[in-house]
Every structure is written in C-alpha cells, then in structure tokens.
Design a protein around this motif. Structure first.
Motif, PDB file in Angstrom:
ATOM      1  N   GLU A 103       0.851  -1.290  -0.019  1.00 34.43           N
ATOM      2  CA  GLU A 103      -0.124  -0.146  -0.187  1.00 34.43           C
ATOM      3  C   GLU A 103       0.793   1.173   0.048  1.00 34.43           C
ATOM      4  O   GLU A 103       0.247   2.515  -0.252  1.00 34.43           O
ATOM      5  N   ARG A 104       2.230   1.147   0.177  1.00 32.48           N
ATOM      6  CA  ARG A 104       3.008   2.098   0.090  1.00 32.48           C
ATOM      7  C   ARG A 104       3.662   2.546  -1.114  1.00 32.48           C
ATOM      8  O   ARG A 104       4.669   3.585  -1.362  1.00 32.48           O
ATOM      9  N   ILE A 105       3.425   1.829  -2.186  1.00 34.98           N
ATOM     10  CA  ILE A 105       3.637   2.131  -3.374  1.00 34.98           C
ATOM     11  C   ILE A 105       2.539   2.605  -4.575  1.00 34.98           C
ATOM     12  O   ILE A 105       1.465   1.980  -4.338  1.00 34.98           O
ATOM     13  N   ARG A 106       2.751   3.938  -4.828  1.00 32.44           N
ATOM     14  CA  ARG A 106       1.686   4.360  -5.629  1.00 32.44           C
ATOM     15  C   ARG A 106       1.994   4.533  -7.360  1.00 32.44           C
ATOM     16  O   ARG A 106       3.253   5.002  -7.611  1.00 32.44           O
ATOM     17  N   PHE A 107       1.204   4.018  -7.970  1.00 29.67           N
ATOM     18  CA  PHE A 107       1.554   3.930  -9.452  1.00 29.67           C
ATOM     19  C   PHE A 107       0.939   4.781 -10.345  1.00 29.67           C
ATOM     20  O   PHE A 107      -0.433   5.370  -9.980  1.00 29.67           O
ATOM     21  N   SER A 108       1.287   5.280 -11.391  1.00 30.09           N
ATOM     22  CA  SER A 108       0.745   6.100 -12.410  1.00 30.09           C
ATOM     23  C   SER A 108       1.124   5.898 -13.700  1.00 30.09           C
ATOM     24  O   SER A 108       2.533   5.660 -13.846  1.00 30.09           O
ATOM     25  N   GLY A 109       0.556   5.971 -14.835  1.00 28.87           N
ATOM     26  CA  GLY A 109       0.709   5.905 -16.254  1.00 28.87           C
ATOM     27  C   GLY A 109       1.176   4.247 -16.626  1.00 28.87           C
ATOM     28  O   GLY A 109       1.649   4.483 -17.897  1.00 28.87           O
ATOM     29  N   GLN A 110       0.784   3.429 -15.877  1.00 28.12           N
ATOM     30  CA  GLN A 110       1.349   2.233 -16.467  1.00 28.12           C
ATOM     31  C   GLN A 110       0.192   1.413 -17.028  1.00 28.12           C
ATOM     32  O   GLN A 110       0.484   0.443 -17.582  1.00 28.12           O
ATOM     33  N   GLN A 111      -0.836   2.114 -17.248  1.00 22.65           N
ATOM     34  CA  GLN A 111      -1.851   1.141 -18.046  1.00 22.65           C
ATOM     35  C   GLN A 111      -1.625   0.945 -19.474  1.00 22.65           C
ATOM     36  O   GLN A 111      -1.664  -0.144 -20.070  1.00 22.65           O
ATOM     37  N   ALA A 112      -1.096   1.964 -20.355  1.00 16.55           N
ATOM     38  CA  ALA A 112      -0.677   1.956 -21.482  1.00 16.55           C
ATOM     39  C   ALA A 112       0.454   0.835 -22.015  1.00 16.55           C
ATOM     40  O   ALA A 112       0.319   0.188 -22.850  1.00 16.55           O
ATOM     41  N   MET A 113       1.505   0.656 -20.847  1.00 17.51           N
ATOM     42  CA  MET A 113       2.434  -0.612 -20.939  1.00 17.51           C
ATOM     43  C   MET A 113       1.777  -1.732 -20.832  1.00 17.51           C
ATOM     44  O   MET A 113       2.186  -2.677 -21.315  1.00 17.51           O
ATOM     45  N   LEU A 114       0.682  -1.733 -19.644  1.00 16.47           N
ATOM     46  CA  LEU A 114       0.124  -3.281 -19.447  1.00 16.47           C
ATOM     47  C   LEU A 114      -0.628  -3.605 -20.723  1.00 16.47           C
ATOM     48  O   LEU A 114      -0.736  -4.890 -21.176  1.00 16.47           O
ATOM     49  N   ASP A 115      -1.524  -2.649 -21.440  1.00 18.23           N
ATOM     50  CA  ASP A 115      -2.000  -2.944 -22.524  1.00 18.23           C
ATOM     51  C   ASP A 115      -1.270  -3.370 -23.780  1.00 18.23           C
ATOM     52  O   ASP A 115      -1.471  -4.413 -24.248  1.00 18.23           O
ATOM     53  N   ALA A 116      -0.103  -3.033 -23.690  1.00 16.48           N
ATOM     54  CA  ALA A 116       0.725  -3.203 -24.790  1.00 16.48           C
ATOM     55  C   ALA A 116       1.384  -4.641 -24.364  1.00 16.48           C
ATOM     56  O   ALA A 116       1.557  -5.648 -25.278  1.00 16.48           O
ATOM     57  N   ALA A 117       1.641  -4.935 -23.158  1.00 11.67           N
ATOM     58  CA  ALA A 117       2.135  -6.497 -22.952  1.00 11.67           C
ATOM     59  C   ALA A 117       0.960  -7.453 -23.045  1.00 11.67           C
ATOM     60  O   ALA A 117       1.060  -8.454 -23.563  1.00 11.67           O
ATOM     61  N   GLN A 118      -0.328  -6.953 -22.800  1.00  6.39           N
ATOM     62  CA  GLN A 118      -1.446  -7.930 -23.093  1.00  6.39           C
ATOM     63  C   GLN A 118      -1.561  -8.206 -24.828  1.00  6.39           C
ATOM     64  O   GLN A 118      -1.805  -9.258 -25.078  1.00  6.39           O
TER      65      GLN A 118
END
Length: 313
Positions: A103-118
């Motif tokens: 819970e101490r790690i906050r993410f942003s901007g990762q969705q585009a890369m995850l979509d590419a991985a998928q």
C-alpha cells in the motif's frame, strides 16, 4: 573529482553490516534502524572523498540548473543524500524479500504499457539509478503475463546481489549480467522484445566495455550516456518507456511514461540521432530529479568524458 569509470570504483558494501542493519529493522523497526544508520552515513560521508565530492557536485549542478534548494547545497545536503541512499538499500532488501508494504507504492501511467504487454508487444524500459527500482520487480510479480528482464552489471556489486539472492531465491524477474552491448547481445535482447518481453536498462551509466556512447546536455553541462537502449529500440522499432520509482511521503511513487513510440536513427548521421535520444532521456531524468533531488545514486564523476574516465591522462 574522482577520475575513474564508475565500474572501476570497487564495491564498498559491507555484507556483515548490511545484514546487521537489516536485522535491526526486522527486530525493532525503522526508527532504531535509522538511529544505527546515522553513524554509518556520517562515517561514510566524511571518509569517502570521491563519493562526497560526487554528491556535492551533483547536488550543486542540480541546484544551479533547477533551483531546487533554498540555498547552495553543502555538507548537510550531501549527508542527507547519503542517508536516503542507506534507507533505500533497506527498501531494496525488503522489496526483493517481498516484505515491502504494497500500500506504500503508488502507481501512475502504467496502463498503456500493460495494454501493450497484453497485446504481446514488448519494449525497452529506460530507467536510472534513482529511488528503489527493486520495488518494480516486486510489482511485476503482481501482473500475470508481464515478463521483464533487467540488465545489470553485477560484477560491480557481487556481495550486495548475493544478499538479494538469499532474500528471495525464487525471484521471477530475471537479472541478466552484461558488460557491453555487442551485436550478439543486441540480437538476443531483440529476440526477447519481439516475443513480448520488456528489457529494463539503466540508461544513466556508460558501458563497462566498448566505446559506443552518446552525449547530451544534463544539468548544465554535456554528459555521456549509453547508446545501447536506443540501438536496441531502433533495431526493433519498439517503444521506449521511462520508469521512475521515487520517494514520496512514507513510501514511493512509481510512474511510467512513454519516451518514444519507436526509435528511428537517420542513416546519414546515426550519432546525431543517438544524441537526440539521450537528450530526450536527459530531460526526463531532470524532471524526475527536480521532483525528488536526493534520489539519484551515482556517486562518481558523472560528467567525466567516457574516454577520459577509461584512459585518464
């Protein structure tokens, strides 16, 4: 300033002391760990001339270029720089061992890369020696199907990497030791990216061997950067993502940004194209350090020209 190449500086990590501080944290918590860390940082900051001078040089360049401090940095700011590095070493161990609070790690901007991985599209992840990137190894295990290989120069940190291996022998994110970006290495990495894998490369340290580098303005002066990430990306015409994981409040903020949809180097002047890529990375890195100035951990003369560092006069 110290005139050596970063890989020639030797390893200063003391395994027994590292395990001791880790045990203090596990038994007593972070406050006692910090109390034990203060004298270690003070001893290192005062006793390691090259590291201290490199820290001050970096902090003062950052201040001159970006005005991030209320006054010109001095020894107090340098010691704070070292102290954050010590704290980060603990967080690296916690991350590899799977013990850092999620819970101490906050993410942003990762969705585009995850979509590419998928979609089966791999790419290059350009990062730097800042913050706690080992947390991203832990985070990658939370995403099924996300395959990441991290290029490292483990010969420079064999003892600390043995510590990390003992903490989690089953780590799923692969570490690949490299000393240079030879054509054979480039082709092997290209095959991985073509298969939908992501290759994470620290784009803020020049090769241990070989001379292929590029130059770009960084904090008010020209500096050398590795050409490898951009050469591999141009070979595959794949995306390049910038990954940061910086201290933020009581934890870390991780951000993924698209640096280039693809890299195309002009035939007439490939070096100029590589320099443009390095300038793009340098601008991204500067923005990260403006946000978290103590989070960059290159304790050597970063602005020393690569050829001079390997062949000092």
């Amino acid at each position: 300033m110290s005139r050596g190449h970063w890989a020639d500086l030797g390893e200063t990590t003391f395994v027994g002391g590292t395990w001791f501080l880790y045990a203090v944290y596990r038994l007593l918590g972070r406050l006692p760990f910090r109390l034990c860390l203060y004298p270690v940082v003070l001893f290192w900051g005062l006793g390691s001339g090259p590291a201290r001078r490199a820290s001050l040089d970096y902090l003062r360049r950052l201040h001159a270029a970006e005005g991030v401090f209320p006054r010109r940095p001095g020894m107090r700011e340098s010691l704070r720089h070292f102290f954050l590095f010590g704290e980060t070493l603990l967080d690296k161990m916690l991350a590899i061992g799977g013990r850092y609070p999620r819970e101490r790690i906050r993410f942003s901007g990762q969705q585009a890369m995850l979509d590419a991985a998928q979609a089966g599209q791999g790419g290059i992840i350009a990062t730097a020696h800042m913050g706690c990137l080992e947390l991203m190894q832990m985070a990658a295990r939370w995403r099924e199907g996300l395959r990441v290989t991290i290029l490292v120069h483990t010969a420079h940190a064999q003892q600390f990497n043995r510590i990390l291996a003992r903490l989690n022998p089953q780590a799923t994110v692969r570490l690949l030791q490299v000393t240079d970006f030879s054509p054979a290495m480039a082709m092997a990495l290209a095959d991985r990216v073509a298969a939908g894998e992501f290759i994470a490369i620290a784009a803020d340290r020049v090769p241990v061997q070989g001379e292929r580098t590029c130059r770009a303005p960084f904090l008010g002066a020209e500096a050398d950067f590795p050409a490898g990430p951009w050469l591999i990306a141009s070979l595959l015409r794949c995306p390049v993502w910038g990954l940061s994981c910086l201290h933020d409040g009581d934890g870390y903020a991780s951000r993924i940004e698209l640096l280039a949809e693809q890299v195309t180097l002009p035939r007439a002047d490939r070096q100029a194209g590589l320099n443009d890529c390095a300038a793009r990375f340098s601008g991204w890195l500067t923005g990260c350090l403006r946000q978290s100035p103590y989070d960059w951990f290159n304790f050597y003369d970063f602005w020393m020209p690569h050829a001079d560092a390997r062949h000092p006069r």
